[in-house]
Design a protein around this motif. Structure first.
Motif, PDB file in Angstrom:
ATOM      1  N   GLU A 178       0.803  -1.212   0.000  1.00  0.00           N
ATOM      2  CA  GLU A 178       0.000   0.000   0.000  1.00  0.00           C
ATOM      3  C   GLU A 178       0.843   1.272   0.000  1.00  0.00           C
ATOM      4  O   GLU A 178       0.562   2.224  -0.743  1.00  0.00           O
ATOM      5  CB  GLU A 178      -0.943   0.014   1.209  1.00  0.00           C
ATOM      6  CG  GLU A 178      -1.981  -1.110   1.233  1.00  0.00           C
ATOM      7  CD  GLU A 178      -1.462  -2.367   1.907  1.00  0.00           C
ATOM      8  OE1 GLU A 178      -0.245  -2.437   2.201  1.00  0.00           O
ATOM      9  OE2 GLU A 178      -2.272  -3.289   2.146  1.00  0.00           O
ATOM     10  N   THR A 179       1.883   1.312   0.830  1.00  0.00           N
ATOM     11  CA  THR A 179       2.707   2.518   0.914  1.00  0.00           C
ATOM     12  C   THR A 179       3.451   2.765  -0.395  1.00  0.00           C
ATOM     13  O   THR A 179       3.496   3.894  -0.899  1.00  0.00           O
ATOM     14  CB  THR A 179       3.705   2.409   2.080  1.00  0.00           C
ATOM     15  OG1 THR A 179       2.973   2.249   3.306  1.00  0.00           O
ATOM     16  CG2 THR A 179       4.572   3.647   2.179  1.00  0.00           C
ATOM     17  N   ASP A 181       2.605   1.651  -3.361  1.00  0.00           N
ATOM     18  CA  ASP A 181       1.609   2.024  -4.374  1.00  0.00           C
ATOM     19  C   ASP A 181       1.320   3.514  -4.331  1.00  0.00           C
ATOM     20  O   ASP A 181       1.253   4.183  -5.369  1.00  0.00           O
ATOM     21  CB  ASP A 181       0.298   1.264  -4.132  1.00  0.00           C
ATOM     22  CG  ASP A 181       0.349  -0.176  -4.608  1.00  0.00           C
ATOM     23  OD1 ASP A 181       1.344  -0.557  -5.253  1.00  0.00           O
ATOM     24  OD2 ASP A 181      -0.611  -0.929  -4.343  1.00  0.00           O
ATOM     25  N   ARG A 182       1.127   4.042  -3.128  1.00  0.00           N
ATOM     26  CA  ARG A 182       0.765   5.452  -3.007  1.00  0.00           C
ATOM     27  C   ARG A 182       1.906   6.359  -3.427  1.00  0.00           C
ATOM     28  O   ARG A 182       1.675   7.455  -3.957  1.00  0.00           O
ATOM     29  CB  ARG A 182       0.332   5.745  -1.567  1.00  0.00           C
ATOM     30  CG  ARG A 182      -0.968   5.041  -1.205  1.00  0.00           C
ATOM     31  CD  ARG A 182      -1.363   5.246   0.239  1.00  0.00           C
ATOM     32  NE  ARG A 182      -2.590   4.507   0.544  1.00  0.00           N
ATOM     33  CZ  ARG A 182      -3.211   4.552   1.705  1.00  0.00           C
ATOM     34  NH1 ARG A 182      -2.739   5.319   2.678  1.00  0.00           N
ATOM     35  NH2 ARG A 182      -4.309   3.849   1.903  1.00  0.00           N
ATOM     36  N   TYR A 187      -1.778   6.659  -5.770  1.00  0.00           N
ATOM     37  CA  TYR A 187      -3.039   6.249  -5.145  1.00  0.00           C
ATOM     38  C   TYR A 187      -2.924   4.796  -4.708  1.00  0.00           C
ATOM     39  O   TYR A 187      -2.091   4.033  -5.211  1.00  0.00           O
ATOM     40  CB  TYR A 187      -4.216   6.418  -6.103  1.00  0.00           C
ATOM     41  CG  TYR A 187      -4.145   5.545  -7.341  1.00  0.00           C
ATOM     42  CD1 TYR A 187      -4.753   4.288  -7.384  1.00  0.00           C
ATOM     43  CD2 TYR A 187      -3.474   5.977  -8.480  1.00  0.00           C
ATOM     44  CE1 TYR A 187      -4.681   3.491  -8.503  1.00  0.00           C
ATOM     45  CE2 TYR A 187      -3.406   5.193  -9.611  1.00  0.00           C
ATOM     46  CZ  TYR A 187      -4.009   3.947  -9.626  1.00  0.00           C
ATOM     47  OH  TYR A 187      -3.926   3.157 -10.752  1.00  0.00           O
ATOM     48  N   ASP A 188      -3.774   4.396  -3.778  1.00  0.00           N
ATOM     49  CA  ASP A 188      -3.852   3.018  -3.332  1.00  0.00           C
ATOM     50  C   ASP A 188      -4.520   2.177  -4.418  1.00  0.00           C
ATOM     51  O   ASP A 188      -5.461   2.631  -5.079  1.00  0.00           O
ATOM     52  CB  ASP A 188      -4.658   2.937  -2.032  1.00  0.00           C
ATOM     53  CG  ASP A 188      -4.561   1.563  -1.372  1.00  0.00           C
ATOM     54  OD1 ASP A 188      -5.130   0.611  -1.935  1.00  0.00           O
ATOM     55  OD2 ASP A 188      -3.945   1.459  -0.302  1.00  0.00           O
TER      56      ASP A 188
END
Length: 282
Positions: A178-179, A181-182, A187-188
Motif C-alpha cells: 500500500e505505501t 503504491d501510493r 493512489y492506493d
C-alpha cells in the motif's frame, strides 16, 4: 504479509526484501493472535552454477510451518536430478552426488515453481483460503546483455510469467504494497474498485479512470538509473513502509533487517547488505 521488490535496470537487477514473518495463532472462541519474527530469509540466493540469479518471496510466509528459505537445501539437492512430469518427480538417491547444471533463468524458475507446488500439496489443506506464496525470480542468461524477471504464485498461478524481458526495464513489488503504491502510482490500488462501487461505474468506466490515474505516477527513469540508484530506491521503498507501519493501525507485517542483492551480467548475484547470525550483544 511482507514486502519484496525486484528492479530491472540497465546495469543489472536489484532484489530486496525485509525479514519479518507473521504467523497467526487461532484459539477457538478467541481473536486471532499475530506473532512476528524478524529474521526470516526472503531474498533467496542459490549455489553455483546457478548463482547467476536470485529470488524474492512475499505473501504467504510459510508452507505448513516452514518458510520458503528452509526448503532450499532440498530444492538444490534435487537440481541434479532430471525433472519428470507430475507429483512423483524423481528425488536424489541417498548418498549420491548429483551433477548440477547451470539452467537458463526460465528453466530454473519452472523447476523452482514445480518444487514449491509439490511442497504445498504435501503440507497445505486442499481447502486453503488465503494469500499465495509469491516468488519473483531475476537473473541473466548467457549471451543476454540485460536481465530477465519472472513471477509465479503458489498455489493459484504456478506457471511462471515474464514480468520484464531483457531490455524491458521496470520494477515488480508485492506483499503489503500500500505505501509503495501510493508513492509510485499516486493512489492506493484499492481506489478504482472503491470508486466503481461508490459511483456505480461500469468496468469500462473503471478502466478509463485507471488510465486517467496514470498521470499521477511519479517519474522514475529506470532506463537511465545507475545500479546504485536502483539499490537506493529499493531500500527507500522498504524502509519507508517499515517506518509508516510503526505509526499506523495495521498488521505490521514489514520489518526487521533489509536484505539487498544485485545480479549483474559480469558477477552474478552479490549481496549489498545481508543480515548475519550473531551472538549476544554486550
Amino acid at each position: 504479509m511482507s514486502l519484496g521488490l525486484v528492479i530491472a535496470g540497465p546495469e543489472g537487477l536489484v532484489l530486496a526484501a525485509e525479514s519479518r514473518v507473521t504467523l497467526t495463532s487461532q484459539v477457538p472462541g478467541q481473536p486471532p493472535l499475530h506473532v512476528n519474527y524478524d529474521n526470516a530469509t526472503k531474498l533467496l540466493a542459490f549455489s553455483p552454477p546457478n548463482s547467476h540469479l536470485g529470488a524474492v518471496t512475499y505473501g504467504q510466509g510459510a508452507i505448513g510451518i516452514r518458510t520458503a528459505a528452509s526448503f532450499l537445501p532440498e530444492f538444490e539437492a534435487g537440481l541434479g536430478v532430471p525433472a519428470t512430469p507430475g507429483p512423483g518427480r524423481r528425488r536424489p538417491v541417498a548418498g549420491a552426488t548429483p551433477t548440477v547444471s547451470k539452467l537458463p533463468v526460465a528453466a530454473f524458475t519452472q523447476r523452482l515453481s514445480d518444487f514449491f507446488m509439490d511442497q504445498w500439496k504435501s503440507a497445505m489443506p486442499a481447502n486453503y483460503v488465503g494469500p499465495d506464496m509469491v516468488f519473483v525470480v531475476g537473473g541473466f542468461d548467457d549471451g543476454q546483455p540485460y536481465g530477465t524477471v519472472l513471477e509465479f504464485y503458489i498455489p493459484s498461478r504456478p506457471a511462471p510469467v515474464v514480468k520484464h524481458a531483457p531490455g524491458a526495464f521496470g520494477m515488480v513489488w508485492g506483499g503489503q504494497r500500500e505505501t509503495v503504491d501510493r508513492i509510485v502510482q499516486g493512489y492506493d490500488s484499492a481506489l478504482p474498485t472503491i470508486a466503481q462501487q461508490e459511483l456505480g461505474l461500469t468496468d469500462a468506466q473503471r478502466d478509463q479512470l485507471v488510465t486517467a490515474f496514470n498521470r499521477l505516477q511519479i517519474s522514475l527513469p529506470l532506463q537511465a538509473m545507475a545500479l546504485q540508484d536502483c539499490v537506493d530506491l529499493a531500500i527507500f521503498f522498504i524502509r519507508t513502509t517499515i517506518a509508516a507501519q510503526r505509526l499506523m493501525v495495521t498488521v505490521r507485517g514489514v520489518g526487521g533487517p533489509i536484505d539487498v542483492a544485485t545480479v549483474t551480467r559480469q558477477n552474478g548475484l552479490s549481496f549489498i547488505q545481508r543480515k548475519s547470525v550473531v551472538g549476544e550483544v554486550r
